[in-house]
Design a protein around this motif. Structure first.
Motif, PDB file in Angstrom:
ATOM      1  N   GLN A 205       0.815  -1.206   0.000  1.00 52.62           N
ATOM      2  CA  GLN A 205       0.000   0.000   0.000  1.00 52.62           C
ATOM      3  C   GLN A 205       0.857   1.268   0.000  1.00 52.62           C
ATOM      4  N   SER A 206       1.883   1.298   0.820  1.00 53.44           N
ATOM      5  CA  SER A 206       2.730   2.485   0.921  1.00 53.44           C
ATOM      6  C   SER A 206       3.377   2.811  -0.421  1.00 53.44           C
ATOM      7  N   ARG A 207       3.851   1.789  -1.104  1.00 51.29           N
ATOM      8  CA  ARG A 207       4.461   2.005  -2.419  1.00 51.29           C
ATOM      9  C   ARG A 207       3.416   2.400  -3.466  1.00 51.29           C
ATOM     10  N   ALA A 208       2.232   1.831  -3.348  1.00 54.38           N
ATOM     11  CA  ALA A 208       1.163   2.188  -4.280  1.00 54.38           C
ATOM     12  C   ALA A 208       0.738   3.646  -4.085  1.00 54.38           C
ATOM     13  N   MET A 209       0.721   4.101  -2.844  1.00 52.46           N
ATOM     14  CA  MET A 209       0.367   5.496  -2.576  1.00 52.46           C
ATOM     15  C   MET A 209       1.393   6.446  -3.185  1.00 52.46           C
ATOM     16  N   ALA A 210       2.666   6.078  -3.122  1.00 51.46           N
ATOM     17  CA  ALA A 210       3.709   6.902  -3.749  1.00 51.46           C
ATOM     18  C   ALA A 210       3.515   6.933  -5.265  1.00 51.46           C
ATOM     19  N   LYS A 211       3.168   5.800  -5.854  1.00 49.09           N
ATOM     20  CA  LYS A 211       2.905   5.735  -7.292  1.00 49.09           C
ATOM     21  C   LYS A 211       1.687   6.591  -7.659  1.00 49.09           C
ATOM     22  N   LEU A 212       0.672   6.576  -6.790  1.00 44.93           N
ATOM     23  CA  LEU A 212      -0.534   7.363  -7.025  1.00 44.93           C
ATOM     24  C   LEU A 212      -0.216   8.861  -7.029  1.00 44.93           C
ATOM     25  N   VAL A 213       0.560   9.292  -6.053  1.00 44.57           N
ATOM     26  CA  VAL A 213       0.957  10.701  -5.973  1.00 44.57           C
ATOM     27  C   VAL A 213       1.761  11.091  -7.209  1.00 44.57           C
ATOM     28  N   LYS A 214       2.675  10.228  -7.594  1.00 45.75           N
ATOM     29  CA  LYS A 214       3.504  10.486  -8.782  1.00 45.75           C
ATOM     30  C   LYS A 214       2.637  10.554 -10.041  1.00 45.75           C
ATOM     31  N   HIS A 215       1.613   9.709 -10.127  1.00 43.89           N
ATOM     32  CA  HIS A 215       0.746   9.652 -11.302  1.00 43.89           C
ATOM     33  C   HIS A 215       0.102  11.008 -11.599  1.00 43.89           C
ATOM     34  N   PHE A 216      -0.268  11.724 -10.553  1.00 45.04           N
ATOM     35  CA  PHE A 216      -0.913  13.028 -10.734  1.00 45.04           C
ATOM     36  C   PHE A 216       0.086  14.185 -10.825  1.00 45.04           C
ATOM     37  N   GLY A 217       1.355  13.844 -10.800  1.00 43.57           N
ATOM     38  CA  GLY A 217       2.373  14.868 -10.955  1.00 43.57           C
ATOM     39  C   GLY A 217       2.618  15.700  -9.709  1.00 43.57           C
ATOM     40  N   TRP A 218       2.222  15.194  -8.571  1.00 43.07           N
ATOM     41  CA  TRP A 218       2.430  15.926  -7.310  1.00 43.07           C
ATOM     42  C   TRP A 218       3.811  15.583  -6.763  1.00 43.07           C
ATOM     43  N   THR A 219       4.641  16.560  -6.580  1.00 42.12           N
ATOM     44  CA  THR A 219       6.015  16.312  -6.122  1.00 42.12           C
ATOM     45  C   THR A 219       6.341  16.991  -4.794  1.00 42.12           C
ATOM     46  N   TRP A 220       5.376  17.695  -4.221  1.00 39.82           N
ATOM     47  CA  TRP A 220       5.619  18.415  -2.948  1.00 39.82           C
ATOM     48  C   TRP A 220       4.426  18.144  -2.034  1.00 39.82           C
ATOM     49  N   VAL A 221       4.625  17.318  -1.012  1.00 38.45           N
ATOM     50  CA  VAL A 221       3.508  16.868  -0.175  1.00 38.45           C
ATOM     51  C   VAL A 221       3.837  17.025   1.299  1.00 38.45           C
ATOM     52  N   GLY A 222       2.771  17.098   2.092  1.00 38.90           N
ATOM     53  CA  GLY A 222       2.894  17.000   3.540  1.00 38.90           C
ATOM     54  C   GLY A 222       2.455  15.609   3.965  1.00 38.90           C
ATOM     55  N   ALA A 223       2.791  15.224   5.187  1.00 36.92           N
ATOM     56  CA  ALA A 223       2.462  13.876   5.641  1.00 36.92           C
ATOM     57  C   ALA A 223       2.083  13.888   7.119  1.00 36.92           C
ATOM     58  N   VAL A 224       1.068  13.112   7.445  1.00 40.02           N
ATOM     59  CA  VAL A 224       0.661  12.936   8.841  1.00 40.02           C
ATOM     60  C   VAL A 224       0.328  11.462   9.037  1.00 40.02           C
ATOM     61  N   ARG A 225       0.641  10.937  10.206  1.00 39.09           N
ATOM     62  CA  ARG A 225       0.512   9.496  10.436  1.00 39.09           C
ATOM     63  C   ARG A 225       0.070   9.221  11.871  1.00 39.09           C
TER      64      ARG A 225
ATOM     65  N   VAL B  77      -0.090  20.066  15.452  1.00 40.49           N
ATOM     66  CA  VAL B  77       0.053  19.357  14.178  1.00 40.49           C
ATOM     67  C   VAL B  77      -0.799  20.022  13.094  1.00 40.49           C
ATOM     68  N   VAL B  78      -2.031  20.393  13.415  1.00 47.16           N
ATOM     69  CA  VAL B  78      -2.897  21.047  12.432  1.00 47.16           C
ATOM     70  C   VAL B  78      -2.334  22.409  12.045  1.00 47.16           C
ATOM     71  N   ARG B  79      -1.732  23.097  12.991  1.00 49.52           N
ATOM     72  CA  ARG B  79      -1.098  24.396  12.664  1.00 49.52           C
ATOM     73  C   ARG B  79       0.055  24.194  11.689  1.00 49.52           C
ATOM     74  N   VAL B  80       0.832  23.137  11.887  1.00 53.55           N
ATOM     75  CA  VAL B  80       1.936  22.831  10.967  1.00 53.55           C
ATOM     76  C   VAL B  80       1.391  22.588   9.565  1.00 53.55           C
ATOM     77  N   ILE B  81       0.291  21.842   9.479  1.00 52.91           N
ATOM     78  CA  ILE B  81      -0.314  21.549   8.170  1.00 52.91           C
ATOM     79  C   ILE B  81      -0.814  22.837   7.516  1.00 52.91           C
ATOM     80  N   ARG B  82      -1.471  23.683   8.303  1.00 53.02           N
ATOM     81  CA  ARG B  82      -2.028  24.936   7.753  1.00 53.02           C
ATOM     82  C   ARG B  82      -0.925  25.864   7.252  1.00 53.02           C
ATOM     83  N   ARG B  83       0.179  25.910   7.976  1.00 53.25           N
ATOM     84  CA  ARG B  83       1.260  26.829   7.618  1.00 53.25           C
ATOM     85  C   ARG B  83       2.154  26.278   6.508  1.00 53.25           C
ATOM     86  N   GLY B  84       2.030  24.992   6.227  1.00 48.86           N
ATOM     87  CA  GLY B  84       2.849  24.391   5.185  1.00 48.86           C
ATOM     88  C   GLY B  84       2.458  24.902   3.807  1.00 48.86           C
TER      89      GLY B  84
END
Length: 414
Positions: A171-191, A233-240
Motif C-alpha cells: 500500500q505504501s508504495r502504491a500510494m507513492a505511485k498514485l501521488v507520482k501519477h498526478f504529478g504531485w512532487t511536494w507533499v505533507g504527511a501525517v501518520r 500538528v494542524v497548525r503545521v499543516i495549515r502553515r505548510g
C-alpha cells in the motif's frame, strides 16, 4: 499469573475453540498506580459498533460452519471473544485470558493445553504484536483481519502470524505511485503514532523519494495524545506550503485530526488516505465534506456475505440476559437504559427494532473488514478440516477421527 481471571465478553462451548480479540470499546480508564496495593481493574468504555459487528461476523461464520455437513462434520466449533480495547494493556489481559483454561492451578507443572486453538484478531498492528508476543510462545496461530504493518511479515519474529489483508509494504508504495501519477512532487504527511502509521509512512517516504517526491513535513498523532499536540500538528499543516496531504492514519486518529481540522478551518487540501479511513461511511458526511471532498486512496476489496444482515438484526439482549456487552450495545443503539433510576433517559424494553436503525453495526453495504473476519474463520476451519478428516483407506482411521480430543494449536499453524 495470580489474580482475577479474565472472562470473555462472549463465549460458546465446542469441541474446538477459536479465540477472538476485537476493540469492542474505544476508551480505557487511566491507571492510578500507588505501588502499595493492587491496581484497580482496567475499565473500557464507549462501545465501538463497527468492532462489535466484526465480532458478530466471527460468530456468524462459526455458526454457519457448525450448520454445514461438508466442513468439519460432527465437530462443533466454540468461541471465546475478548476486548482488546484498542490498547496494549487490555490486549495483554485478553491474551492471557485466551491462553488460560477455566481452572486455577497452583502446581509446579503446567500439564494443560491452551484454551483456544487459533485466534482471530486484532484490528490494530500494535495490539496484534502484543498478542503475538504472548501467543507465540505456545505457537498458537493468530489470523488478523486488519493488522497491515509490514513488520508483521517477518516470519522469523512472528512465525505464528497470518492475515487476510495485504501488508502495507504494498500500500505504501502504491500510494507513492498514485501521488507520482498526478504529478504531485511536494507533499505533507501525517501518520498515526503507532506501528501501523510509523512503519507505513516510513515506507511511503522511502518510495516517494525514489519517485522524485519531496515531503515537506511528517507529523504524528495519537488518539490518546493531548489536544495541544493535535492543535500543533494542524497548525503545521495549515502553515505548510504543500497542497497535498498524505494521511497514513488509523480510523481513530483520523477522527481526532478531523475534529481539530474543523476547529481551525483546515480546507483546500488534496488528501491521499490509507485504507483504514478512506472508505469509512462515518467520514463521508456533509460535516467533513469541506475538508475531505476529492480524497483519494486504495480501498480494501468489499464483498457480500449472504445471511449476515439477518443475523446482525437478530442480535438482542434477550439472547444472553447476563451479558453486559449486549445490554450496553442496546442502550447505546437506542439511547435508552435498562435501569429505571436514571433520570431523563427512557427505559429500554428489549423489543426495540434494529431494522429501524442505520448505524455502523447494521450497515452491511461496505463489507470490507467484516469479510476479512469471515475469511479468517473459514481459513481456520479448513485447516482443521484437513487435519481431522478421516480417510477410509487409512489403517489408523480411528486415531485420526479422535484427533480433536488432543489437538495442539501448533498443528493448526502447520
Amino acid at each position: 499469573m495470580l489474580g482475577s481471571r479474565e472472562v470473555p465478553l462472549m463465549s460458546k462451548k465446542g469441541d474446538i475453540i477459536i479465540g477472538g480479540a476485537f476493540s469492542l470499546h474505544s476508551q480505557i480508564s487511566k491507571l492510578l498506580l500507588s505501588w502499595t496495593r493492587s491496581p484497580e481493574p482496567l475499565m473500557c468504555s464507549r462501545i465501538n459498533l463497527r468492532e462489535f459487528r466484526f465480532a458478530q461476523t466471527m460468530i456468524f461464520a462459526i455458526e454457519e460452519i457448525n450448520n454445514r455437513s461438508s466442513l468439519l462434520p460432527n465437530v462443533s466449533i466454540g468461541y471465546k471473544i475478548f476486548d482488546s480495547c484498542a490498547s496494549t494493556l487490555p490486549t495483554t489481559r485478553a491474551g492471557m485470558g485466551l491462553m488460560n483454561g477455566e481452572e486455577r492451578t497452583f502446581g509446579k507443572n503446567c500439564s494443560g493445553q491452551s484454551s483456544v486453538h487459533a485466534i482471530i484478531g486484532t484490528s490494530e498492528s500494535s495490539t496484534t504484536i502484543v498478542m503475538l508476543q504472548i501467543s507465540g510462545i505456545f505457537q498458537i496461530p493468530v489470523i488478523s483481519h486488519f493488522a497491515t504493518c509490514a513488520c508483521l511479515s517477518n516470519r522469523k519474529e512472528y512465525p505464528s502470524f497470518f492475515r487476510t489483508i495485504p501488508s502495507d509494504y504494498y500500500q505504501s508504495r502504491a500510494m507513492a505511485k498514485l501521488v507520482k501519477h498526478f504529478g504531485w512532487t511536494w507533499v505533507g504527511a501525517v501518520r498515526s503514532d503507532n506501528d501501523y502509521g510509523n512503519n507505513g509512512m516510513a515506507t511511503f517516504i522511502e518510495a516517494a523519494s525514489q519517485e522524485g517526491i519531496c515531503v515537506e513535513y511528517s507529523e504524528a498523532i495519537s488518539r490518546t495524545g493531548s489536544r495541544e499536540h493535535v492543535e500543533r500538528v494542524v497548525r503545521v499543516i495549515r502553515r505548510g506550503t504543500a497542497s497535498i496531504l498524505v494521511a497514513f492514519l488509523a480510523y481513530d486518529e483520523m477522527d481526532v485530526l478531523l475534529e481539530e481540522a474543523l476547529s481551525q478551518n483546515l480546507t483546500e487540501l488534496q488528501w491521499v488516505g490509507s485504507e483504514s479511513w478512506i472508505t469509512s461511511a462515518h467520514l463521508a458526511k456533509k460535516r467533513y465534506s469541506g475538508i475531505l471532498s476529492g480524497s483519494l486512496g486504495f480501498a480494501i476489496r468489499k464483498a457480500k456475505i449472504p445471511g449476515l444482515q439477518d443475523f446482525l438484526l437478530q442480535v438482542n439482549p434477550n439472547q444472553d440476559p447476563q451479558s453486559n456487552l449486549l445490554r450496553e450495545f442496546w442502550e447505546t443503539t437506542f439511547g435508552c437504559s435498562f435501569q429505571s433510576s436514571i433520570p431523563g433517559t427512557k427505559l429500554c424494553s428489549g423489543s426495540e427494532r434494529l431494522q429501524d436503525i442505520d448505524n455502523a453495526f447494521t450497515d452491511v453495504s461496505e463489507l470490507r473488514i467484516s469479510n476479512n473476519v469471515y475469511k479468517a474463520v473459514y481459513a481456520v476451519a479448513h485447516a482443521l478440516h484437513s487435519m481431522l478428516k478421516c480417510k477410509q483407506s487409512d489403517e489408523n482411521v480411528n486415531h485420526l477421527c479422535n484427533l480433536k480430543d488432543h489437538l495442539e494449536p501448533r498443528q493448526v499453524k502447520d
